[in-house]
Design an enzyme around this catalytic site. Structure first.
Site, mmCIF file in Angstrom:
data_model
loop_
_atom_site.group_PDB
_atom_site.id
_atom_site.type_symbol
_atom_site.label_atom_id
_atom_site.label_comp_id
_atom_site.label_asym_id
_atom_site.label_seq_id
_atom_site.Cartn_x
_atom_site.Cartn_y
_atom_site.Cartn_z
ATOM 1 N N GLY A 165 7.449 5.757 7.398
ATOM 2 C CA GLY A 165 6.453 7.031 7.422
ATOM 3 C C GLY A 165 6.706 7.752 8.650
ATOM 4 O O GLY A 165 7.784 7.745 9.541
ATOM 5 N N CYS A 211 13.696 11.818 5.455
ATOM 6 C CA CYS A 211 13.839 11.520 6.729
ATOM 7 C C CYS A 211 15.124 11.745 7.389
ATOM 8 O O CYS A 211 15.224 12.170 8.475
ATOM 9 C CB CYS A 211 13.584 10.126 6.883
ATOM 10 S SG CYS A 211 14.600 9.156 5.818
ATOM 11 N N LYS A 269 0.996 -1.287 -0.024
ATOM 12 C CA LYS A 269 -0.061 -0.104 0.016
ATOM 13 C C LYS A 269 1.031 1.329 -0.064
ATOM 14 O O LYS A 269 1.564 1.685 1.073
ATOM 15 C CB LYS A 269 -0.922 -0.092 1.385
ATOM 16 C CG LYS A 269 -2.075 1.083 0.922
ATOM 17 C CD LYS A 269 -2.409 1.838 2.343
ATOM 18 C CE LYS A 269 -1.589 3.042 2.715
ATOM 19 N NZ LYS A 269 -1.755 4.155 1.721
ATOM 20 N N VAL A 298 2.128 7.506 13.291
ATOM 21 C CA VAL A 298 1.638 6.470 12.682
ATOM 22 C C VAL A 298 2.196 5.175 12.937
ATOM 23 O O VAL A 298 1.670 3.940 13.251
ATOM 24 C CB VAL A 298 1.667 6.491 11.172
ATOM 25 C CG1 VAL A 298 0.795 5.211 10.505
ATOM 26 C CG2 VAL A 298 0.470 7.866 10.853
ATOM 27 N N GLY A 299 3.938 5.104 12.854
ATOM 28 C CA GLY A 299 4.691 3.954 13.003
ATOM 29 C C GLY A 299 4.553 3.502 14.410
ATOM 30 O O GLY A 299 4.329 2.157 14.598
ATOM 31 N N GLU A 305 10.582 2.324 10.199
ATOM 32 C CA GLU A 305 11.800 3.383 9.994
ATOM 33 C C GLU A 305 10.510 4.569 9.985
ATOM 34 O O GLU A 305 9.633 5.158 9.216
ATOM 35 C CB GLU A 305 12.255 3.383 8.432
ATOM 36 C CG GLU A 305 13.352 2.188 8.375
ATOM 37 C CD GLU A 305 14.199 2.386 9.296
ATOM 38 O OE1 GLU A 305 14.531 3.493 9.989
ATOM 39 O OE2 GLU A 305 14.596 1.262 9.888
ATOM 40 N N GLU A 351 10.301 17.392 14.041
ATOM 41 C CA GLU A 351 10.399 17.138 12.714
ATOM 42 C C GLU A 351 9.487 17.963 11.850
ATOM 43 O O GLU A 351 8.336 18.214 12.105
ATOM 44 C CB GLU A 351 10.360 15.749 12.223
ATOM 45 C CG GLU A 351 10.393 15.471 10.838
ATOM 46 C CD GLU A 351 10.128 14.110 10.108
ATOM 47 O OE1 GLU A 351 8.981 13.669 10.556
ATOM 48 O OE2 GLU A 351 11.113 13.653 9.892
HETATM 49 P P1 NAD Z 1 2.468 9.105 7.141
HETATM 50 O O1 NAD Z 1 2.802 8.274 8.341
HETATM 51 O O2 NAD Z 1 1.558 9.915 7.123
HETATM 52 O O3 NAD Z 1 2.153 7.947 5.950
HETATM 53 C C1 NAD Z 1 3.264 6.971 5.734
HETATM 54 C C2 NAD Z 1 2.073 5.745 5.126
HETATM 55 O O4 NAD Z 1 1.506 5.214 6.041
HETATM 56 C C3 NAD Z 1 1.339 6.118 3.906
HETATM 57 O O5 NAD Z 1 1.202 5.184 3.045
HETATM 58 C C4 NAD Z 1 -0.124 6.460 4.569
HETATM 59 O O6 NAD Z 1 -0.940 6.336 3.839
HETATM 60 C C5 NAD Z 1 0.095 5.263 5.706
HETATM 61 N N1 NAD Z 1 -0.911 5.408 6.930
HETATM 62 C C6 NAD Z 1 -1.263 6.704 7.384
HETATM 63 N N2 NAD Z 1 -1.736 6.355 8.417
HETATM 64 C C7 NAD Z 1 -1.874 5.236 8.363
HETATM 65 C C8 NAD Z 1 -2.628 4.361 9.660
HETATM 66 N N3 NAD Z 1 -3.373 4.901 10.554
HETATM 67 N N4 NAD Z 1 -2.334 3.109 9.428
HETATM 68 C C9 NAD Z 1 -1.613 2.522 8.529
HETATM 69 N N5 NAD Z 1 -1.176 3.312 7.506
HETATM 70 C C10 NAD Z 1 -1.468 4.583 7.458
HETATM 71 O O7 NAD Z 1 4.030 9.658 6.573
HETATM 72 P P2 NAD Z 1 4.125 10.599 5.111
HETATM 73 O O8 NAD Z 1 3.747 12.009 5.477
HETATM 74 O O9 NAD Z 1 3.773 9.640 4.233
HETATM 75 O O10 NAD Z 1 5.880 10.488 5.062
HETATM 76 C C11 NAD Z 1 6.731 11.376 5.901
HETATM 77 C C12 NAD Z 1 7.095 10.697 7.058
HETATM 78 O O11 NAD Z 1 7.950 9.568 6.619
HETATM 79 C C13 NAD Z 1 8.286 11.687 7.717
HETATM 80 O O12 NAD Z 1 8.165 11.676 9.047
HETATM 81 C C14 NAD Z 1 9.600 11.254 7.458
HETATM 82 O O13 NAD Z 1 10.444 11.564 8.219
HETATM 83 C C15 NAD Z 1 9.187 9.564 7.243
HETATM 84 N N6 NAD Z 1 10.315 8.969 6.605
HETATM 85 C C16 NAD Z 1 11.147 8.123 7.183
HETATM 86 C C17 NAD Z 1 12.081 7.494 6.424
HETATM 87 C C18 NAD Z 1 13.188 6.573 7.206
HETATM 88 O O14 NAD Z 1 13.575 5.451 6.525
HETATM 89 N N7 NAD Z 1 13.199 6.730 8.475
HETATM 90 C C19 NAD Z 1 12.121 7.579 5.219
HETATM 91 C C20 NAD Z 1 11.384 8.251 4.530
HETATM 92 C C21 NAD Z 1 10.306 8.965 5.224
#
Ligand code: NAD
Length: 496
Positions: free
Chosen positions: A228, A284, A175, A232-233, A250, A385
């Site tokens: 992400g 990130c 997804k 959420v993580g 991550e 962040e």
């Molecule tokens: P996000 O957490 O909003 O979304 C990430 C993914 O999770 C998307 O596919 C989204 O649809 C899904 N999602 C959102 N809510 C969810 C839920 N309740 N249950 C399951 N899935 C859900 O993050 P974003 O805005 O897409 O990305 C930016 C973030 O990602 C930043 O915090 C960045 O630091 C982080 N990031 C981390 C790394 C790493 O390797 N550490 C790499 C890239 C981005």
């Protein structure tokens, strides 16, 4: 051209069951619609999970070198279509074209690396303490994986998960972010063309709220790999741990560059510009903080500011553009709100600080490269962040003070130090509490043959990417096998 995007389930491209859709929009020009995308629901997830379960046994029993060969063929297809896919990354996500192509190159590198893992996936054979008995440990796949990815690396991050998951013998429901669905679709199309059996890799589009959580908590999903936001993580990690599911996350970062008094300032400025404003600060690992030794603080700040002032905002496809847009309106408002917070906290705004709406940029989500000086370590702009083109500059008394400031945040993804002193670099290497440490290089630029991930609120579970401790650990579990061919009962720890 507007793409009519579909889900990919059981080897077929299918529309979403409800018929609902959403649009994917170019963040640099909101009049440019890139795709019409299925807004899938739980029934689409059911179909994808069922297909992945059905395909699992055959895929798990396919010899790993054969699985690897399919991935190597996918790498070749990606190489051929790199320009097309990189251009799409720029159009859908906004990063400048060189970085869009870099995004795809990372996916290619990962495909070659993980394709070759098909001939390694090594375990261990050790001697038994008993005669006529042997023992070994082997890696086995975990089962059906949910892969959930963000928008900022629309092809690289999915590739970081898909290739190690598949070469290890798992099947997948992927997804992607709902902000970069067309990139995800093209990537899956290219991987499928390499000859994957139906059901091994499934793609379902939709929002995190509507299908992400449902997918991750699905009883037939054995493992979750998420990249992400930390919010959420952590939520998914709590949920999966209650359900006894494997999960690795991550997450966010608040990365910093230390500039020592003996640093090559020209290099440090280049590193801070690239780390802070590359990908519009939406990595990130972005260098959102620079911690500068007091002896060179004013000099560094002057050159850093003058260099940032020359950065040109615009459409990432133009050669004249240095910095693209942020991803969407919500993110734009969030970043602008942090600029207000910084001003209210008493940080000194020395450049930027506003949305940029000149000429063609008026149709996109552009923010001026922004630098705050005299930022105190506990200010919110130095702790949280932001994920935009905002850099905080903080003064440090010396190395120990600088390291303390870097570590004093909830995150621990990446840190860098600029110094010509080998002893200082060794101390930084030892004491910085981050998953990645760079010496005389910026906080960004990880290579795929080593593990990737962070400490504290930046990472949970296994690391991504290659090397010992990398993604193969995420996507396999260990099985230990004892074979006794003595023809009698032998008792470990008892028979001598
Ligand atoms: P996000 O957490 O909003 O979304 C990430 C993914 O999770 C998307 O596919 C989204 O649809 C899904 N999602 C959102 N809510 C969810 C839920 N309740 N249950 C399951 N899935 C859900 O993050 P974003 O805005 O897409 O990305 C930016 C973030 O990602 C930043 O915090 C960045 O630091 C982080 N990031 C981390 C790394 C790493 O390797 N550490 C790499 C890239 C981005």
């Amino acid at each position: 051209m507007i793409e009519k995007v579909k889900n990919f389930i059981d080897g077929k491209w299918v529309s979403g069951i409800s018929g609902k859709t959403f649009k994917s929009i170019n963040p640099g020009d909101t009049s440019d619609t890139i795709g019409i995308v299925p807004r899938s629901g739980q029934k689409d997830i059911e179909a994808a999970v069922t297909a992945a379960c059905k395909a699992y046994d055959k895929w798990r029993l396919t010899p790993a070198p054969r699985r690897g060969e399919i991935i190597l063929r996918a790498a070749e297809i990606l190489v051929k279509r790199k320009q097309e896919l990189g251009t799409l990354v720029t159009r859908e996500m906004g990063k400048v074209l060189l970085e869009g192509l870099g995004d795809v190159q990372e996916a290619i590198d990962m495909a070659y690396y993980m394709g070759s893992e098909g001939r390694r996936l090594a375990g261990e054979t050790v001697p038994s303490e008993l005669p006529n008995k042997d023992c070994k440990s082997i890696r086995v796949p975990i089962g059906v994986f949910a892969l959930i990815t963000p928008w900022n690396f629309p092809t690289a991050i999915p590739a970081w998960k898909i290739f190690p998951a598949l070469v290890s013998g798992n099947t997948v429901v992927f997804k992607p972010s709902s902000y970069t669905p067309v990139c995800a679709t093209k990537l899956v199309e290219m991987i499928a063309q390499a000859g994957l059996p139906p059901g091994v890799l499934n793609l379902v589009h939709g929002t995190g709220e509507e299908i992400g959580e449902y997918l991750a908590s699905h009883p037939k999903i054995d493992g979750v790999s998420f990249t992400g936001s930390t919010a959420v993580g952590e939520k998914l990690a709590r949920m999966c741990s209650a359900l006894d599911k494997e999960i690795s996350c991550e997450m966010g970062g608040k990365n910093a560059i230390i500039v020592m008094d003996d640093a090559r300032l020209d290099l440090a400025v280049e590193g801070a510009i690239w780390g802070g404003f590359g990908t519009t600060g939406q990595r990130c690992t972005a260098a959102s903080r620079v911690i500068v030794h007091e002896a060179v603080y004013n000099k560094f700040l002057k050159v850093f500011t003058n260099t940032a002032a020359k950065l040109r905002l615009g459409n990432g496809l133009l050669k004249t553009t240095d910095v693209g847009p942020v991803i969407n309106e919500t993110q734009m408002n969030k970043v602008l709100n942090y600029i207000d917070i910084g001003k209210r906290e008493g940080a000194k705004l020395i450049i930027g600080g506003k949305a940029y709406r000149k000429g063609p940029c008026s149709k996109g989500y552009f923010i001026e490269p922004t630098i705050f000086a005299d930022v105190k370590p506990r200010m919110r702009i130095a702790q949280e962040e932001i994920f935009g083109p905002i850099v905080s500059v903080t003064k440090a008394k010396g190395l120990e003070d600088a390291i303390k400031i870097v570590n004093d945040v909830p995150y621990g993804l990446s840190a860098a130090i600029y110094t010509q002193d080998v002893n200082k670099s060794a101390i930084a290497e030892r004491d910085l509490d981050t998953g990645l440490v760079y010496i005389n290089a910026s906080t960004i630029g990880a290579e795929i043959q080593l593990p990737f991930g962070g400490t504290k609120k930046s990472g949970l579970g296994h690391r991504e990417a290659g090397g010992r401790g990398g993604a193969i650990d995420m996507f396999t579990k260990w099985k230990v096998i004892y074979r006794d061919y003595s023809g009698r009962l032998q008792k470990a720890q008892i028979d001598k």
